[in-house]
Design an enzyme around this catalytic site. Sequence first.
Site, mmCIF file in Angstrom:
data_model
loop_
_atom_site.group_PDB
_atom_site.id
_atom_site.type_symbol
_atom_site.label_atom_id
_atom_site.label_comp_id
_atom_site.label_asym_id
_atom_site.label_seq_id
_atom_site.Cartn_x
_atom_site.Cartn_y
_atom_site.Cartn_z
ATOM 1 N N ASP A 1 0.835 -1.186 0.000
ATOM 2 C CA ASP A 1 0.000 0.000 0.000
ATOM 3 C C ASP A 1 0.877 1.246 0.000
ATOM 4 O OD1 ASP A 1 -2.197 -1.640 0.146
ATOM 5 O OD2 ASP A 1 -2.547 -1.314 2.271
ATOM 6 N N ARG A 2 0.599 2.142 -0.876
ATOM 7 C CA ARG A 2 1.443 3.335 -0.974
ATOM 8 C C ARG A 2 1.293 4.259 0.235
ATOM 9 N NH1 ARG A 2 -2.033 4.587 -5.451
ATOM 10 N NH2 ARG A 2 -3.735 5.862 -4.699
ATOM 11 N N HIS A 100 -4.141 -4.905 0.579
ATOM 12 C CA HIS A 100 -4.981 -4.306 1.623
ATOM 13 C C HIS A 100 -5.352 -5.294 2.726
ATOM 14 C CE1 HIS A 100 -6.557 -1.095 -1.436
ATOM 15 N NE2 HIS A 100 -5.246 -1.153 -1.402
ATOM 16 N N ARG A 103 -5.629 -3.929 6.453
ATOM 17 C CA ARG A 103 -6.692 -2.924 6.509
ATOM 18 C C ARG A 103 -8.075 -3.553 6.391
ATOM 19 N NH1 ARG A 103 -5.106 0.816 1.759
ATOM 20 N NH2 ARG A 103 -6.803 2.106 2.552
#
Length: 177
Positions: A1-2, A100, A103
């Site tokens: 994830d950036r 992700h 998250r």
Amino acid sequence: DRNTGGIVIAAKNAEALRIMNEKVKDRELEKTYLAAVMGRPKPASGRLEGYLFKDAKKNQVYVYDSPRPGARTAVTEYKTLAVRGDLTLVECHLITGRTHQIRAQFRHAGCPLLGDGKYGSERDNRSFGEKGQALCSWRLRFDFTTPAGTLEYLNGREFSAPVPDFVTKYFPGVSLG
């Protein structure tokens, strides 16, 4: 994830990239993340297991409790390190490495990451004044079980990122081992 802080793996040449990709695929790296989540995960330590389906058009991941067509197994081990008010600091170890994953799985468990605009709570994020997700790739350990060629020098080495700002802000004085 950036939007995840901390350690990033990079390769200087094609051979190093090939070997590193192989080691990641064969799970010969141990990746540890720190995250601040809303609420308290139950139990305080455990495994989040599920099936993640990525909707590429929406760049969104959905978590299911049972297998679905196109969904891939996702496993995250976690333990609670500290609790302060409505927030919990957790340490996460990725068993699988899906897009992700942390998250989406914590959201599915009812404890979204603080500051996460995609999977979190806008109301909670606003109440804390957070705009960036409280997730950091904190520690990386190379634990090769097969030859690593030019990267053999990394075997057994461990690297840590500096303690992320969200830890010092919301969990002052917490000891990270």
